[in-house]
Design a protein around this motif. Structure first.
Motif, PDB file in Angstrom:
ATOM      1  N   GLU A  98       0.826  -1.203   0.000  1.00  0.00           N
ATOM      2  CA  GLU A  98       0.000   0.000   0.000  1.00  0.00           C
ATOM      3  C   GLU A  98       0.868   1.264   0.000  1.00  0.00           C
ATOM      4  N   GLU A 136       2.153   1.668  -3.406  1.00  0.00           N
ATOM      5  CA  GLU A 136       1.048   2.162  -4.235  1.00  0.00           C
ATOM      6  C   GLU A 136       0.962   3.691  -4.132  1.00  0.00           C
ATOM      7  N   GLU A 137       1.043   4.212  -2.916  1.00  0.00           N
ATOM      8  CA  GLU A 137       0.986   5.660  -2.713  1.00  0.00           C
ATOM      9  C   GLU A 137       2.163   6.373  -3.376  1.00  0.00           C
ATOM     10  N   PHE A 162       1.036   2.754  -8.820  1.00  0.00           N
ATOM     11  CA  PHE A 162       0.640   1.432  -9.273  1.00  0.00           C
ATOM     12  C   PHE A 162      -0.259   0.810  -8.207  1.00  0.00           C
ATOM     13  N   SER A 163      -1.325   0.149  -8.629  1.00  0.00           N
ATOM     14  CA  SER A 163      -2.285  -0.411  -7.675  1.00  0.00           C
ATOM     15  C   SER A 163      -1.663  -1.542  -6.861  1.00  0.00           C
ATOM     16  N   GLN A 164      -2.244  -1.755  -5.688  1.00  0.00           N
ATOM     17  CA  GLN A 164      -1.795  -2.854  -4.841  1.00  0.00           C
ATOM     18  C   GLN A 164      -1.988  -4.174  -5.569  1.00  0.00           C
ATOM     19  N   GLN A 165      -3.047  -4.280  -6.369  1.00  0.00           N
ATOM     20  CA  GLN A 165      -3.283  -5.509  -7.126  1.00  0.00           C
ATOM     21  C   GLN A 165      -2.160  -5.737  -8.149  1.00  0.00           C
ATOM     22  N   TYR A 166      -1.723  -4.671  -8.812  1.00  0.00           N
ATOM     23  CA  TYR A 166      -0.618  -4.789  -9.774  1.00  0.00           C
ATOM     24  C   TYR A 166       0.652  -5.229  -9.039  1.00  0.00           C
TER      25      TYR A 166
END
Length: 72
Positions: A23, A26-27, A31-35
């Motif tokens: 996370e 991500e911030e 890039f998303s946490q899923q990516y």
């Protein structure tokens, strides 16, 4: 070793060594946490630009994500 797995393992190791969560990356990176999760599992095929941006978010060289033999 498959390059995607190598990058994913190096990314996960460096992230943990720096005490960062997905996370937080991500911030920092957008890039998303899923990516990021898929990347760490070797299921993503990052571009050179993506490698550079992820390395910046980790505070390391993009070359650190490509080094063989540095995985646990």
């Amino acid at each position: 070793m498959d390059m995607r797995k190598l990058v994913g393992q190096n990314f996960a190791r460096i992230r943990r060594e720096k005490g960062l969560t997905q996370e937080q990356i991500e911030e920092r990176s957008g890039f998303s946490q899923q990516y990021l999760s898929g990347l760490e599992r070797g299921r993503r095929n990052p571009t050179v630009v993506t490698l550079y941006e992820l390395a910046q978010a980790l505070g390391v060289s993009h070359l650190d994500l490509l080094k063989p033999g540095s995985t646990n």
